[in-house]
Each structure stands twice: as structure tokens, then as C-alpha cells.
Motif scaffolding. Structure first.
Motif, short mmCIF file in Angstrom:
data_model
loop_
_atom_site.label_atom_id
_atom_site.label_comp_id
_atom_site.label_asym_id
_atom_site.label_seq_id
_atom_site.Cartn_x
_atom_site.Cartn_y
_atom_site.Cartn_z
N ALA A 146 0.83 -1.21 0.00
CA ALA A 146 0.00 0.00 0.00
C ALA A 146 0.86 1.26 0.00
O ALA A 146 0.59 2.22 -0.73
CB ALA A 146 -0.93 -0.01 1.21
N VAL A 147 1.91 1.26 0.79
CA VAL A 147 2.80 2.42 0.88
C VAL A 147 3.52 2.63 -0.45
O VAL A 147 3.66 3.76 -0.93
CB VAL A 147 3.79 2.26 2.05
N THR A 148 3.98 1.54 -1.06
CA THR A 148 4.65 1.65 -2.35
C THR A 148 3.72 2.22 -3.42
O THR A 148 4.12 3.07 -4.23
CB THR A 148 5.21 0.28 -2.79
N LEU A 149 2.47 1.78 -3.40
CA LEU A 149 1.49 2.35 -4.33
C LEU A 149 1.32 3.85 -4.07
O LEU A 149 1.19 4.64 -5.01
CB LEU A 149 0.14 1.65 -4.17
N ALA B 100 -6.94 -0.95 3.41
CA ALA B 100 -8.11 -1.34 4.21
C ALA B 100 -7.68 -2.24 5.35
O ALA B 100 -7.03 -3.27 5.14
CB ALA B 100 -9.14 -2.03 3.34
N GLY B 101 -8.00 -1.83 6.56
CA GLY B 101 -7.69 -2.61 7.74
C GLY B 101 -6.28 -2.44 8.28
O GLY B 101 -5.93 -3.03 9.29
N ILE B 102 -5.47 -1.63 7.62
CA ILE B 102 -4.09 -1.41 8.07
C ILE B 102 -4.03 -0.09 8.84
O ILE B 102 -4.49 0.94 8.36
CB ILE B 102 -3.11 -1.36 6.87
N ARG B 103 -3.45 -0.15 10.01
CA ARG B 103 -3.29 1.06 10.83
C ARG B 103 -1.80 1.21 11.11
O ARG B 103 -1.23 0.44 11.89
CB ARG B 103 -4.05 0.93 12.14
N SER B 104 -1.17 2.18 10.44
CA SER B 104 0.26 2.40 10.68
C SER B 104 0.60 3.85 10.39
O SER B 104 -0.12 4.54 9.66
CB SER B 104 1.11 1.48 9.80
N ARG C 113 3.13 4.87 8.67
CA ARG C 113 3.53 5.04 7.27
C ARG C 113 2.32 5.21 6.35
O ARG C 113 2.34 6.04 5.44
CB ARG C 113 4.38 3.85 6.82
N THR C 114 1.29 4.44 6.57
CA THR C 114 0.10 4.60 5.72
C THR C 114 -0.55 5.95 5.99
O THR C 114 -0.99 6.62 5.06
CB THR C 114 -0.92 3.46 5.92
N ARG C 115 -0.58 6.36 7.24
CA ARG C 115 -1.13 7.68 7.58
C ARG C 115 -0.34 8.78 6.86
O ARG C 115 -0.92 9.69 6.28
CB ARG C 115 -1.11 7.89 9.09
N ASP C 116 1.00 8.68 6.86
CA ASP C 116 1.83 9.68 6.19
C ASP C 116 1.57 9.71 4.69
O ASP C 116 1.50 10.78 4.08
CB ASP C 116 3.31 9.41 6.44
N VAL C 117 1.41 8.54 4.09
CA VAL C 117 1.14 8.46 2.65
C VAL C 117 -0.19 9.13 2.32
O VAL C 117 -0.29 9.88 1.34
CB VAL C 117 1.16 6.99 2.17
N VAL C 118 -1.20 8.90 3.13
CA VAL C 118 -2.51 9.49 2.86
C VAL C 118 -2.44 11.01 3.04
O VAL C 118 -3.02 11.76 2.25
CB VAL C 118 -3.61 8.87 3.76
N ARG C 119 -1.72 11.47 4.03
CA ARG C 119 -1.57 12.92 4.21
C ARG C 119 -0.85 13.55 3.02
O ARG C 119 -1.24 14.61 2.54
CB ARG C 119 -0.79 13.21 5.50
N GLN C 120 0.20 12.88 2.53
CA GLN C 120 0.92 13.37 1.35
C GLN C 120 0.03 13.37 0.13
O GLN C 120 0.09 14.28 -0.71
CB GLN C 120 2.17 12.53 1.11
N MET C 121 -0.81 12.36 0.02
CA MET C 121 -1.76 12.25 -1.08
C MET C 121 -2.70 13.47 -1.07
O MET C 121 -2.89 14.13 -2.10
CB MET C 121 -2.56 10.96 -0.90
N GLN D 265 -9.32 9.03 8.99
CA GLN D 265 -10.15 8.84 10.19
C GLN D 265 -10.10 7.38 10.65
O GLN D 265 -10.05 7.11 11.85
CB GLN D 265 -11.59 9.28 9.92
N ALA D 266 -10.10 6.46 9.69
CA ALA D 266 -10.06 5.04 10.04
C ALA D 266 -8.69 4.61 10.58
O ALA D 266 -8.61 3.78 11.48
CB ALA D 266 -10.43 4.19 8.82
N ILE D 267 -7.64 5.21 10.02
CA ILE D 267 -6.28 4.86 10.45
C ILE D 267 -6.03 5.39 11.86
O ILE D 267 -5.37 4.76 12.67
CB ILE D 267 -5.23 5.41 9.46
#
Length: 92
Positions: free
Chosen positions: A17-20, A48-52, A54-62, A89-91
Motif C-alpha cells: 500500500a505504501v509503495t502504491l 483497508a484494515g491497516i493502521r500504521s 507510514r500509511t497515515r503519512d502516505v494518505v496525508r501526502q496524497m 479517520q479510520a487509520i
């Protein structure tokens, strides 16, 4: 990056997910907004279902990368931004 996406899909869901997310950022930086939005939609699906952090940072950058195009009537960018906001919100 595309090869990395194919390879990491089998390794770790979070890394995939992060690489994407990173691939979408490169596409957006090159001005390929529609391609970036499609990639980011796939990234959000993979998150979906991942809470980290790194994923939060990627979504913020997005969301940050989408901010210049979000209000230009680009429904694709607006729809993606809504999904990204919900993902944050889910993360947590």
C-alpha cells in the motif's frame, strides 16, 4: 516503482500500500493526475484494515498533492480526497 508494486504485493500488505502511495506521488509530480488518482485509489483499497504511521503519512501526502487540483472541478480528485479523508479517520 511498478516492478516494486508487483513484487511487494505478495510480501506485505502495508508495504504494498505504501509503495502504491509513493508511485502515485511520482505520477502526480510528473503531471499525470488521472493516473496518480487511479494508483492512489488502489493504494487506499490496499490500506483497508491497516493502521500504521507510514500509511497515515502516505494518505496525508496524497491529500497535500491533491490540494491544487481538488477545486478545479476534477471530480476524480475530489472523490479521491474524500476517500483519503475517510481513510485518515479510520487509520487514526
Amino acid at each position: 516503482m511498478r516492478r516494486s508494486v508487483r513484487t511487494r504485493q505478495r510480501a506485505s500488505a502495508r508495504t504494498h500500500a505504501v509503495t502504491l502511495g509513493y508511485l502515485g506521488a511520482v505520477q502526480a509530480q510528473r503531471g499525470h493526475i488521472e493516473e496518480a488518482c487511479a494508483t492512489w485509489h488502489t493504494a487506499l483499497d490496499a490500506m483497508a484494515g491497516i493502521r500504521s504511521g507510514r500509511t497515515r503519512d502516505v494518505v496525508r501526502q496524497m491529500r497535500s498533492a491533491l490540494s491544487p487540483v481538488r477545486g478545479r472541478g476534477g471530480s476524480m480528485a475530489a472523490e479521491l480526497d474524500t476517500r483519503a479523508r475517510e481513510a485518515l479517520q479510520a487509520i487514526g
